[in-house]
Design a protein around this motif. Structure first.
Motif, PDB file in Angstrom:
ATOM      1  N   GLU A  54      78.856  53.927  35.408  1.00 40.91           N
ATOM      2  CA  GLU A  54      77.458  53.663  35.035  1.00 40.91           C
ATOM      3  C   GLU A  54      77.368  52.272  34.423  1.00 40.91           C
ATOM      4  OE1 GLU A  54      74.879  55.736  35.721  1.00 40.91           O
ATOM      5  OE2 GLU A  54      76.375  57.000  36.699  1.00 40.91           O
ATOM      6  N   ARG A  55      76.302  51.578  34.738  1.00 40.33           N
ATOM      7  CA  ARG A  55      76.120  50.225  34.210  1.00 40.33           C
ATOM      8  C   ARG A  55      75.195  50.267  32.995  1.00 40.33           C
ATOM      9  NH1 ARG A  55      77.012  46.205  38.997  1.00 40.33           N
ATOM     10  NH2 ARG A  55      77.716  47.651  40.580  1.00 40.33           N
ATOM     11  N   PRO A  56      75.606  49.621  31.913  1.00 37.75           N
ATOM     12  CA  PRO A  56      74.788  49.642  30.693  1.00 37.75           C
ATOM     13  C   PRO A  56      73.396  49.054  30.887  1.00 37.75           C
ATOM     14  CG  PRO A  56      76.958  48.719  30.253  1.00 37.75           C
ATOM     15  CD  PRO A  56      76.850  48.902  31.735  1.00 37.75           C
ATOM     16  N   ASP A  57      73.249  48.138  31.856  1.00 41.81           N
ATOM     17  CA  ASP A  57      71.936  47.525  32.077  1.00 41.81           C
ATOM     18  C   ASP A  57      71.012  48.386  32.934  1.00 41.81           C
ATOM     19  OD1 ASP A  57      73.039  47.310  34.613  1.00 41.81           O
ATOM     20  OD2 ASP A  57      73.015  45.119  34.658  1.00 41.81           O
ATOM     21  N   GLY A  58      71.489  49.588  33.316  1.00 43.28           N
ATOM     22  CA  GLY A  58      70.668  50.494  34.101  1.00 43.28           C
ATOM     23  C   GLY A  58      70.738  50.250  35.597  1.00 43.28           C
ATOM     24  N   GLY A  59      71.560  49.308  36.027  1.00 50.80           N
ATOM     25  CA  GLY A  59      71.717  49.038  37.454  1.00 50.80           C
ATOM     26  C   GLY A  59      72.401  50.205  38.153  1.00 50.80           C
ATOM     27  N   ASP A  94      79.244  54.612  23.429  1.00 51.52           N
ATOM     28  CA  ASP A  94      79.071  53.189  23.708  1.00 51.52           C
ATOM     29  C   ASP A  94      78.850  52.397  22.418  1.00 51.52           C
ATOM     30  OD1 ASP A  94      76.363  53.428  22.970  1.00 51.52           O
ATOM     31  OD2 ASP A  94      75.624  53.348  25.025  1.00 51.52           O
ATOM     32  N   ASN A  96      76.281  51.186  21.194  1.00 54.58           N
ATOM     33  CA  ASN A  96      75.065  51.564  20.468  1.00 54.58           C
ATOM     34  C   ASN A  96      75.149  52.952  19.858  1.00 54.58           C
ATOM     35  OD1 ASN A  96      73.674  49.139  21.132  1.00 54.58           O
ATOM     36  ND2 ASN A  96      73.365  49.946  23.192  1.00 54.58           N
ATOM     37  N   GLU A 100      77.834  58.496  26.426  1.00 54.95           N
ATOM     38  CA  GLU A 100      77.575  58.246  27.839  1.00 54.95           C
ATOM     39  C   GLU A 100      78.455  59.175  28.668  1.00 54.95           C
ATOM     40  OE1 GLU A 100      75.328  56.148  29.012  1.00 54.95           O
ATOM     41  OE2 GLU A 100      74.810  55.252  27.072  1.00 54.95           O
ATOM     42  N   ALA A 135      79.714  44.857  34.824  1.00 59.95           N
ATOM     43  CA  ALA A 135      78.975  44.862  33.555  1.00 59.95           C
ATOM     44  C   ALA A 135      79.376  46.035  32.659  1.00 59.95           C
ATOM     45  CB  ALA A 135      77.467  44.865  33.821  1.00 59.95           C
ATOM     46  N   GLN A 136      80.676  46.224  32.482  1.00 61.42           N
ATOM     47  CA  GLN A 136      81.180  47.324  31.663  1.00 61.42           C
ATOM     48  C   GLN A 136      81.533  46.835  30.257  1.00 61.42           C
ATOM     49  OE1 GLN A 136      81.644  50.767  32.931  1.00 61.42           O
ATOM     50  NE2 GLN A 136      80.135  49.736  34.211  1.00 61.42           N
ATOM     51  N   GLU A 137      81.347  47.685  29.259  1.00 58.65           N
ATOM     52  CA  GLU A 137      81.738  47.347  27.899  1.00 58.65           C
ATOM     53  C   GLU A 137      83.246  47.374  27.732  1.00 58.65           C
ATOM     54  OE1 GLU A 137      79.859  49.486  24.694  1.00 58.65           O
ATOM     55  OE2 GLU A 137      77.958  49.498  25.755  1.00 58.65           O
TER      56      GLU A 137
END
Length: 150
Positions: A54-59, A94, A96, A100, A135-137
């Motif tokens: 899953e991408r944190p930016d919602g992509g 995550d 925040n 997730e 775009a992974q943490e």
């Protein structure tokens, strides 16, 4: 008749006490920490990497095709002797503080202890490349010493 029941109860109580006294000795012989380790195989390092999709930016989530293309490009050249990829479901907290839950991949690498220094550098490059590309943490990592025989 009461004498017979009393004798039976006494015999059962005695047997129970003997078993209770012997149990710690029996369990002590099962102690795995004192058992000799197997000597088969060569000393290896086993590294497990955990890749979220899953991408944190919602992509859109990383697809199987994208992940396998990443493995072919970024992992196989540095670990051509073999690897294992397993699909899974994972969760983590995550940056925040949210939990997730996502589809994930586990990549397992085995390499000789003598190659651990170079292996470590290559693995860190793989982790950074995945984080940047998708775009992974983070990419989780677990290392363990083991023995392997092929």
């Amino acid at each position: 008749m009461n004498v017979r029941l009393t004798r039976n109860r006494a015999a059962l109580a005695t047997a129970g006490l003997l078993l209770a006294a012997a149990a710690p000795t029996a369990y002590a012989s099962l102690d795995t920490e004192t058992a000799p380790a197997p000597t088969r195989g060569t000393p290896y390092v086993e590294t497990q990497l955990f890749f979220g999709t899953e991408r944190p930016d919602g992509g859109p989530a990383v697809t199987d095709r994208q992940f396998m293309a990443f493995v072919d490009k970024e992992v196989t050249p540095d670990f051509p002797d073999g690897l294992t990829v397993q699909s899974g479901r994972g969760q983590w907290r995550d940056a925040n503080g949210r939990i997730e839950k996502e589809r994930s991949y586990e990549l397992i690498l085995l390499y000789p202890v003598t190659a651990a220094g170079a292996g470590d550098r290559k693995i860190e490059e793989i982790r950074r490349a995945y984080e940047k590309a998708f775009a992974q943490e983070s990419v989780g990592r677990v290392d363990d010493r083991t023995r392997a025989d092929f």
